[in-house]
Design an enzyme around this catalytic site. Structure first.
Site, mmCIF file in Angstrom:
data_model
loop_
_atom_site.group_PDB
_atom_site.id
_atom_site.type_symbol
_atom_site.label_atom_id
_atom_site.label_comp_id
_atom_site.label_asym_id
_atom_site.label_seq_id
_atom_site.Cartn_x
_atom_site.Cartn_y
_atom_site.Cartn_z
ATOM 1 N N LYS A 50 -14.735 -28.061 6.893
ATOM 2 C CA LYS A 50 -15.727 -27.505 7.529
ATOM 3 C C LYS A 50 -16.796 -28.636 7.275
ATOM 4 C CE LYS A 50 -18.826 -23.488 7.679
ATOM 5 N NZ LYS A 50 -19.076 -22.173 7.301
ATOM 6 N N SER A 87 -19.689 -18.737 10.675
ATOM 7 C CA SER A 87 -20.049 -19.916 11.149
ATOM 8 C C SER A 87 -18.882 -21.217 11.266
ATOM 9 C CB SER A 87 -21.060 -20.397 10.078
ATOM 10 O OG SER A 87 -20.667 -20.639 8.847
ATOM 11 N N SER A 112 -18.454 -15.610 7.272
ATOM 12 C CA SER A 112 -18.062 -16.862 7.996
ATOM 13 C C SER A 112 -16.720 -17.542 8.151
ATOM 14 C CB SER A 112 -18.905 -17.937 7.786
ATOM 15 O OG SER A 112 -20.388 -17.792 8.347
#
Lengths: 484, 486, 95
Positions: free
Chosen positions: B76, B151, B175
């Site tokens: 990420k 997210s 997330s």
């Protein structure tokens, strides 16, 4: 109207750790800009703080030294505001649960009296960087080397009543932190700075007046001058029917005045909240007890001991205990020579005079405490006389010998007490000074006492200062009177 | 190749079926070919990936390969990666090349894994749909009209689309688990403090936690073992031994006590999602587990408490983006205030600004007690609910999200978006571990079963998830894009 | 608690976020609704409940006082928008 001054101090002390409070970067002073600002100090995205054990220990030692309560749990909070020298946009500090609770500091005033000043609390926080305003095309340059240096902020109660008391309090704090060795106390390098809260009120009034805060005062002298100016300003303002505005002011030492800092924007709202990157600091009793046991003797205790056990005057005891270095030096001299009063006289007299002339701190004295102690011992055991002692001291100061004995030997300053040798010198002087002898003989007996000085001087000169002056005096009088 | 799990790839690499370079080249080609539309990557680090693959192949040739050597994954874009742009999905950091590696990245590199690049995300991890990215939204590989969740939407989508077998995510309010559910993969949020946060761009420090996202619980177990453990650079990381998370995977579930929180099956739950979850629970019963209903009475206060605590921490964490030392700086600042206000106005997106404003407001004078202190008190009550429940049962089960992936653009209103996280957010407040595993579909869109355990019960969660994956094949379903050959 | 326009502007000013009037109006509306949702907390009696700042009841570990960092200024300043002679440059700060 009679006015009373009310002062409270917030003293920021840089702690003498090797590394920063939350990072492993060096705290050394004077490095090239930003070479000691690591990722954590710069607040790079993703970095996290880890608390320095030495900073905690030093804060606790201070707390113990001022007999403060040491809470079991303390918590770091974030104080949020924007400034270029504050890399993260918040300062990690302690708002609600400081590491040191309420304590007190004893100060000594000029007349030798003492007063207890209450400390509200002391907390740990990180220092900010520095902004440099010299010309970078009209820009300001930011150096973050100092960012993250541990600070202990010591907040007093508004117990101080004059500029002199404030200066004495600051000196007492300075002396405690340097005794503890938790700060170098170097005010010129910013190791100790203070914010001064000043207000005035009519004598007898209970309620405090509106205060002004003078920021960042960094010398004992400036504290006194800043307060003196500010008190006068406030009284004048009030007596003219005006009002004191609660504000932050700066002291300008060049103009000897304080002036209002232009308020950059609206009043700050620091939005303190517990720092989620740091956990509560829990001090177990054993740790605190250990620090308590290893605490050195503190200035107030030392001063009391110098007075009571060594029989020094209050003044001498105060001067000699003012700094850890001074006290340690004095005590070594005393131990070597075995006489506290003589040691006190020499340290405050000859030695301090020489140090002041050269602007040297006592820890850089060219004459070691051992050498000075030995020198005093030689005076006391009559090996040398007082005059020779000054020569020996000067020689030691100039590095002409490692020990007093060595200098005495090399310069042949050992006192001559052999009366045969002294008599021989006297006979020679008398023989060489027929005119003076005649004057002596012709003088009224009560004037002769004064005239003998000339002969003493000549004999001492002949002995290169080594003759025992009492012996010379007695023998000369005997011989000259015999001629009358 | 791209269909295999990490565990299968490890076996194939060891057997010499293909090299790490071949595998890496294959996946890079897929990214090149398929990600333009999907938008799951922000940065592809082909060169570094190939170098790492070669190093892993060399290690293997020398007989020195560890269990993760040569295995590809993605990070990420919130993990600082030395020499690589680390943007956190924000314009603010679009020019930020991290000068250091996050601890997670360091550990993954040390284990010999091959990072293919940095995945898309909601800006500063603030979002549940990946629509708040400066780099544009990510599409759900199962249905391009749906969001992938957020997210960690890019990480979830990349794994689901067969671009990479595993990816690292972070989970502050769901997330990892919610995008894993939306994309039909397995995502584990470890106990707070289990994985170091050092080098992970902070959103809300007391809630953020990194974890693996992969095709199976077994793969998550392998990755967690590599990244977990104490880190001297993170004061909140826990000094506690790291077990071999693969060891307990096969343990039988006989006698397992499952609790179904009443509050996780109430109003707002899509009936088809509920049906899928209840079906999954039946599978567990068939595996020897017993099921009972429990209550987490403060569940409905979790979102309100979260939207005080997280924005408050965020408002402070994001103050360092001031245009001075790194990140976006406005042109020709007139003065200091202008530098700050314009750099931050230009650098941050709308949702980030919204949360900074909420956090600033709730921390400000006069509001602190009513909001922040209150939320922290409620946080304690929420944690206590879970601790009480874990006195009765071993794990809790429920849906990861009240609905399957929603349509792109469907949740324009921030509050309705926030409410999507109703089942995931309390876990972060309590610091517990949770895992989402694929458990069915609503139409084309996957459903995730969320399994929660008590603090540091990751091994148990992985075991429970793994046994389910042995009994079902939801985790083996692939979207069409994953079947596409390049 | 309803939110005033001035409160949003004050928060924006404290947070150093430049907002134009349109944005401000939108945030007044958004934040008002978010805070209305948050206000559900007020209905809960939390008398006597200690605030929980960290999910685990852990305490701070202390780091030995050692210098472990070396100078990486060039590395760190590579991503800086404006530096000169090793200093970060900002518009002139008036004291």
């Amino acid at each position: 109207m009679q006015w009373e001054t009310v002062i409270g101090l917030e003293v920021h002390v840089q702690l003498a750790t090797r590394s920063k409070i939350f990072s492993g970067a060096s705290t050394a002073f004077g490095a090239e800009p930003n070479t000691q600002a690591c990722a954590v100090d710069l607040g790079l995205p993703g970095v996290l703080p880890v608390l320095n054990e030495a900073a905690v220990a030093m804060a606790v030692q201070f707390g113990l030294a001022i007999h403060a309560e040491i809470p079991e749990v303390s918590v770091f909070d974030r104080k949020n505001y924007f400034y270029p020298d504050l890399p993260k946009g918040y300062q990690t500090s302690q708002m609600y649960h400081p590491i040191v609770g309420a304590g007190e500091v004893e100060i000594t005033l000029d007349d030798g009296s003492t007063k207890r000043v209450r400390v509200h609390h002391a907390h740990l926080e990180e220092d900010a960087g520095k902004s440099l305003h010299e010309d970078f095309h009209g820009m300001t340059g930011v150096d973050l080397n100092r960012a993250g240096t541990p600070l202990l902020e010591i907040v007093s109660e508004p117990d101080l009543r004059s500029a002199k008391e404030a200066a004495a309090y600051l000196k007492a704090i300075h002396s405690i932190v340097t005794y503890l060795g938790i700060s170098d106390g170097n005010m010129a390098e910013g190791s100790m700075r203070c914010d001064v809260n000043v207000s005035v009120r009519p004598v007898g009034q209970e309620a405090f007046g509106t205060r002004a805060e003078i920021k960042n005062v960094n010398s004992f002298r400036f504290v006194e001058r800043a307060i003196a100016f500010e008190v006068e300003r406030q009284i004048e303002l009030l007596e003219d029917g005006g009002q004191v505005v609660q504000e932050t002011r700066l002291f300008d030492p060049d103009r000897d005045e304080t002036r209002s800092m232009r308020t950059k924007e609206e009043a700050n709202d620091y939005r303190y909240f517990p720092c989620p990157d740091l956990l509560p600091v829990v001090l177990d009793r054993a740790y605190v007890d250990h620090l308590r046991e290893t605490l050195p003797e503190l200035p107030a205790d030392k001063r009391a001991r110098f007075e009571k056990e060594l029989g020094l005057s209050a003044y001498d005891a105060g001067v000699l205990s003012a700094s850890r270095e001074m006290a340690e030096y004095f005590e070594r001299v005393k131990d070597v020579c075995g006489d506290a009063k003589q040691a006190a006289n020499w340290v405050q007299g000859e030695l301090s005079g020489a140090l002041n002339r050269e602007g040297l701190p006592i820890q850089h004295s060219p004459v070691s405490a051992e050498a000075l102690g030995e020198l005093i011992a030689r005076v006391m055991d009559d090996t040398i006389n007082g005059k020779a002692a000054k020569q020996v001291f000067q020689a030691l100061w100039n590095g002409e010998g490692a020990s007093a004995d060595e200098v005495i030997e090399a310069k042949g300053l050992k006192q001559v007490t052999d009366s045969g040798a002294i008599e021989a010198m006297i006979d020679q002087v008398i023989a060489d000074s027929p005119a003076q002898v005649a004057q002596y003989r012709d003088a009224e007996p009560d004037k002769r006492g004064k005239m003998i000085g000339y002969f003493v001087g000549q004999v001492m000169k002949a002995s290169r200062g080594t003759a025992n002056p009492q012996q010379v005096n007695a023998l000369l009088k005997e011989k000259l009177d015999a001629l009358c | 190749m791209h269909d295999k799990t990490l565990s299968e790839l490890a076996v194939a690499l060891e057997a010499g079926e293909f090299s790490s370079r071949e595998l890496t080249e294959h996946l890079l080609a897929r990214i090149e070919r398929l990600d333009g539309d999907l938008n799951s990557f922000i940065t592809v680090t082909a060169e570094q990936a190939l170098a790492a693959a070669d190093a892993a192949d060399a290690a293997r040739a020398a007989g020195k390969a560890g269990p993760l050597d040569g295995l590809p994954l993605a990070l990420k874009d919130i993990f600082c990666t030395r020499g690589v742009k680390t943007s956190a999905g924000s314009r603010m950091l679009d020019n930020f090349v991290a000068p250091y590696d996050a601890t997670v990245v360091e550990r993954l590199k040390a284990a010999g894994t091959v990072s293919l690049g940095k995945t898309n995300m909601d800006e500063f991890a603030m979002g549940s749909s990946n629509e708040n990215s400066f780099h544009g939204p990510v599409k759900n590989p199962w249905d391009p009209t749906a969001v992938p969740g957020g997210s960690s939407g890019g990480s979830a989508a990349a794994v689901a689309a067969g671009l990479v077998p595993a990816a690292m995510g972070t989970d502050t309010g769901g997330s990892i688990r919610q995008p894993a559910a939306f994309c039909g993969i397995t995502g584990l949020k470890p106990t707070y403090g289990r994985v170091s946060r050092y080098g992970i761009i902070a959103y809300a420090s007391s809630l953020d936690q990194a974890g693996p996202m992969a095709r199976t619980a077994e793969d998550c177990a392998r990755l967690l073992g590599a990244i977990a453990g104490h880190d001297l650079r993170d004061s909140t990381s826990v000094a506690r031994g790291v077990p071999d998370y693969t060891e307990e995977l096969e343990a039988p579930l006989t006698g397992l006590k499952i609790g179904l929180p009443r509050e996780y099956f109430g109003d707002g739950l899509d009936p088809e999602v509920e049906a899928a979850v209840r079906e999954a629970v039946k599978v567990y019963e068939s595996l020897g587990a017993s099921v009972s209903e429990v209550s987490l009475p403060h569940t409905h206060y979790a979102i309100p408490a979260y939207y005080v605590i997280a924005p408050a921490e965020a408002s402070s964490n994001l103050s360092r983006y001031d245009g001075v030392r790194f990140g976006h700086r406005c042109d020709n600042p007139q003065d200091l205030i202008d530098l700050y206000e314009r750099s931050r106005a230009e650098g941050f997106g709308e949702e980030v600004k919204r949360r900074i404003l909420i956090g600033t407001h709730t921390l400000s004078e006069g509001f602190f007690d009513a909001y922040y202190k209150k939320a922290q008190q409620v946080r304690r009550l929420i944690r206590q609910d879970f601790l009480d429940a874990f006195e009765e049962v071993d794990v809790l089960m429920g849906p990861a999200s009240p609905t399957p992936a929603f349509d792109l653009g469907a949740n324009k209103d921030p509050v309705s978006m926030y409410l999507q996280d109703i089942y995931t957010i309390a876990v972060n407040l309590a610091g517990l571990p949770g895992i989402s595993v694929p458990a069915g579909f609503v139409g084309r869109r996957p459903v995730g079963l969320q399994i929660l355990g008590t603090h540091f019960a990751e091994a148990r969660l992985l075991n429970v998830a793994h046994r389910f994956q042995q009994a079902t094949d939801w985790h083996r379903r692939r979207p069409a894009i994953a079947e596409e050959n390049v | 608690m309803a939110l005033e326009h001035a409160e949003v502007m004050r928060a924006a000013s404290l947070a150093r976020l430049g907002l134009n009037d349109d944005e401000a109006a939108r945030y007044v509306d958004d934040l008002g609704r978010i805070l209305a949702m948050v206000d559900q907390l007020q209905s809960l009696d939390t008398e006597g409940v200690a605030p929980l700042a960290h999910p685990l009841d852990a305490t701070q570990r202390l780091r030995a006082d050692e210098v472990t960092e070396t100078n990486h200024r060039d590395d760190f300043q590579r991503c800086a928008p404006a530096v000169e002679k090793g200093l970060y440059l900002v518009p002139r700060v008036v004291e």
